[in-house]
Every structure is written in structure tokens, then in C-alpha cells.
Design a protein around this motif. Structure first.
Motif, PDB file in Angstrom:
ATOM      1  N   PHE A 172      -5.150   3.079   7.106  1.00 18.30           N
ATOM      2  CA  PHE A 172      -5.607   2.132   6.103  1.00 18.30           C
ATOM      3  C   PHE A 172      -5.923   0.787   6.723  1.00 18.30           C
ATOM      4  O   PHE A 172      -6.783   0.068   6.266  1.00 18.30           O
ATOM      5  CB  PHE A 172      -4.536   1.927   5.035  1.00 18.30           C
ATOM      6  CG  PHE A 172      -4.562   2.949   3.942  1.00 18.30           C
ATOM      7  CD1 PHE A 172      -5.753   3.458   3.449  1.00 18.30           C
ATOM      8  CD2 PHE A 172      -3.376   3.391   3.395  1.00 18.30           C
ATOM      9  CE1 PHE A 172      -5.767   4.385   2.429  1.00 18.30           C
ATOM     10  CE2 PHE A 172      -3.378   4.324   2.374  1.00 18.30           C
ATOM     11  CZ  PHE A 172      -4.577   4.824   1.893  1.00 18.30           C
ATOM     12  N   LEU A 228      -7.100   1.840  -6.980  1.00 23.45           N
ATOM     13  CA  LEU A 228      -6.188   2.814  -7.579  1.00 23.45           C
ATOM     14  C   LEU A 228      -6.877   3.338  -8.823  1.00 23.45           C
ATOM     15  O   LEU A 228      -7.178   2.560  -9.741  1.00 23.45           O
ATOM     16  CB  LEU A 228      -4.868   2.152  -7.994  1.00 23.45           C
ATOM     17  CG  LEU A 228      -3.870   1.821  -6.917  1.00 23.45           C
ATOM     18  CD1 LEU A 228      -2.698   1.055  -7.526  1.00 23.45           C
ATOM     19  CD2 LEU A 228      -3.370   3.068  -6.260  1.00 23.45           C
ATOM     20  N   SER A 232       0.369   6.122  -7.137  1.00 24.35           N
ATOM     21  CA  SER A 232      -0.778   6.958  -7.485  1.00 24.35           C
ATOM     22  C   SER A 232      -0.432   8.448  -7.384  1.00 24.35           C
ATOM     23  O   SER A 232      -0.845   9.245  -8.232  1.00 24.35           O
ATOM     24  CB  SER A 232      -1.993   6.627  -6.623  1.00 24.35           C
ATOM     25  OG  SER A 232      -1.754   6.927  -5.276  1.00 24.35           O
ATOM     26  N   LYS A 258      -5.316   8.447  -7.746  1.00 25.29           N
ATOM     27  CA  LYS A 258      -5.896   8.463  -6.407  1.00 25.29           C
ATOM     28  C   LYS A 258      -5.959   7.034  -5.886  1.00 25.29           C
ATOM     29  O   LYS A 258      -6.185   6.096  -6.642  1.00 25.29           O
ATOM     30  CB  LYS A 258      -7.308   9.053  -6.481  1.00 25.29           C
ATOM     31  CG  LYS A 258      -7.941   9.329  -5.152  1.00 25.29           C
ATOM     32  CD  LYS A 258      -9.243  10.073  -5.350  1.00 25.29           C
ATOM     33  CE  LYS A 258      -9.857  10.386  -3.991  1.00 25.29           C
ATOM     34  NZ  LYS A 258     -11.134  11.070  -4.133  1.00 25.29           N
ATOM     35  N   ILE A 259      -5.757   6.868  -4.587  1.00 25.95           N
ATOM     36  CA  ILE A 259      -5.934   5.567  -3.946  1.00 25.95           C
ATOM     37  C   ILE A 259      -7.012   5.721  -2.895  1.00 25.95           C
ATOM     38  O   ILE A 259      -7.029   6.697  -2.138  1.00 25.95           O
ATOM     39  CB  ILE A 259      -4.612   5.026  -3.341  1.00 25.95           C
ATOM     40  CG1 ILE A 259      -4.816   3.633  -2.762  1.00 25.95           C
ATOM     41  CG2 ILE A 259      -4.037   5.986  -2.324  1.00 25.95           C
ATOM     42  CD1 ILE A 259      -3.535   2.914  -2.379  1.00 25.95           C
ATOM     43  N   SER A 288       0.516   3.893  -2.923  1.00 26.18           N
ATOM     44  CA  SER A 288       0.270   5.304  -2.616  1.00 26.18           C
ATOM     45  C   SER A 288       1.248   6.203  -3.364  1.00 26.18           C
ATOM     46  O   SER A 288       0.867   7.217  -3.948  1.00 26.18           O
ATOM     47  CB  SER A 288       0.389   5.556  -1.113  1.00 26.18           C
ATOM     48  OG  SER A 288      -0.599   4.847  -0.421  1.00 26.18           O
ATOM     49  N   ILE A 293       0.835  -1.203   0.000  1.00 23.47           N
ATOM     50  CA  ILE A 293       0.000   0.000   0.000  1.00 23.47           C
ATOM     51  C   ILE A 293       0.871   1.255   0.000  1.00 23.47           C
ATOM     52  O   ILE A 293       0.541   2.245  -0.649  1.00 23.47           O
ATOM     53  CB  ILE A 293      -0.999  -0.013   1.172  1.00 23.47           C
ATOM     54  CG1 ILE A 293      -2.053  -1.089   0.917  1.00 23.47           C
ATOM     55  CG2 ILE A 293      -1.665   1.346   1.367  1.00 23.47           C
ATOM     56  CD1 ILE A 293      -2.799  -0.969  -0.404  1.00 23.47           C
ATOM     57  N   ASP A 294       1.996   1.238   0.698  1.00 24.20           N
ATOM     58  CA  ASP A 294       2.933   2.362   0.626  1.00 24.20           C
ATOM     59  C   ASP A 294       3.400   2.567  -0.816  1.00 24.20           C
ATOM     60  O   ASP A 294       3.447   3.688  -1.319  1.00 24.20           O
ATOM     61  CB  ASP A 294       4.140   2.134   1.530  1.00 24.20           C
ATOM     62  CG  ASP A 294       3.837   2.336   2.997  1.00 24.20           C
ATOM     63  OD1 ASP A 294       2.778   2.922   3.309  1.00 24.20           O
ATOM     64  OD2 ASP A 294       4.653   1.898   3.830  1.00 24.20           O
TER      65      ASP A 294
END
Length: 108
Positions: free
Chosen positions: A104, A85, A68, A74-75, A65, A61-62
Motif C-alpha cells: 500500500f 472503502l 472492510s 472492499k478497500i 482493511s 490502513i490496517d
């Protein structure tokens, strides 16, 4: 120190039509390459992290992020383990009026 020059992204007159969405169920961090290549091509990606351990899921997810942000997309969290995403040319609407949690990852 050499100053960095600011690059303004150029966008074509027409935005690509959305005719596909990729859903991935990554099992390990190296699956991020498929996510990045697809998102870079302007395709929205749904990431389901239910098959990953928490440490690798946070790492992914990092990465997503940053991806994006770097590509002006955008996430968004859909559920505690599912993320969307969306590229800059895709508008995402939500009927949810609930306030988003600041983290998150929320224990289910």
C-alpha cells in the motif's frame, strides 16, 4: 474449546441507494472512529492520508482493511496516500490496466 457457530449475513431485498460519499483527512489514528461508523452505515469512505505520519497511516490502513473485511466490503488504493472503502453493495470500476503494487505504501 467451544466451537464458534458460523453466522451467515442476511441482506435485505433492496440495497440502499448511494447518495453520499464521505471524504476524510485524518490527522491521527483516533479519527478511525468516524471512518468506521460511516462505513458501517453503508457509506463509501475516501481516506486521504496525506496529513498523517507513515506509522499512524499504516496503522489506520490496517484497521480499515479489517473493517472492510469484517463488513464484506472492499478497500482499494486510489493513489499512494488515498484509499477507497466501498461497502459490499457498491460496485467500483476502474479504467486502469496497470498492475497493482503489492504494498500500500510506495515512496513518492
Amino acid at each position: 474449546v467451544t466451537p464458534l457457530r458460523r453466522v451467515t449475513p442476511t441482506r435485505g431485498a433492496q440495497t440502499p441507494a448511494m447518495n453520499e460519499i464521505l471524504t476524510v483527512h485524518p490527522r491521527e489514528y483516533r479519527d478511525a472512529q468516524q471512518i468506521a461508523e460511516t462505513f458501517r452505515d453503508g457509506v463509501p469512505v475516501i481516506i486521504n492520508l496525506s496529513q498523517m505520519n507513515e506509522a499512524e497511516a499504516k496503522r489506520l490502513i490496517d484497521f480499515a482493511s479489517g473493517l472492510s473485511l469484517g463488513l464484506f466490503g472492499k478497500i482499494e488504493r486510489v493513489t499512494s496516500k488515498v484509499f477507497l472503502l466501498s461497502p459490499s453493495h457498491i460496485a467500483v470500476s476502474s479504467d486502469s490496466q496497470d498492475a497493482e503494487d503489492s504494498s500500500f505504501f510506495v515512496n513518492s
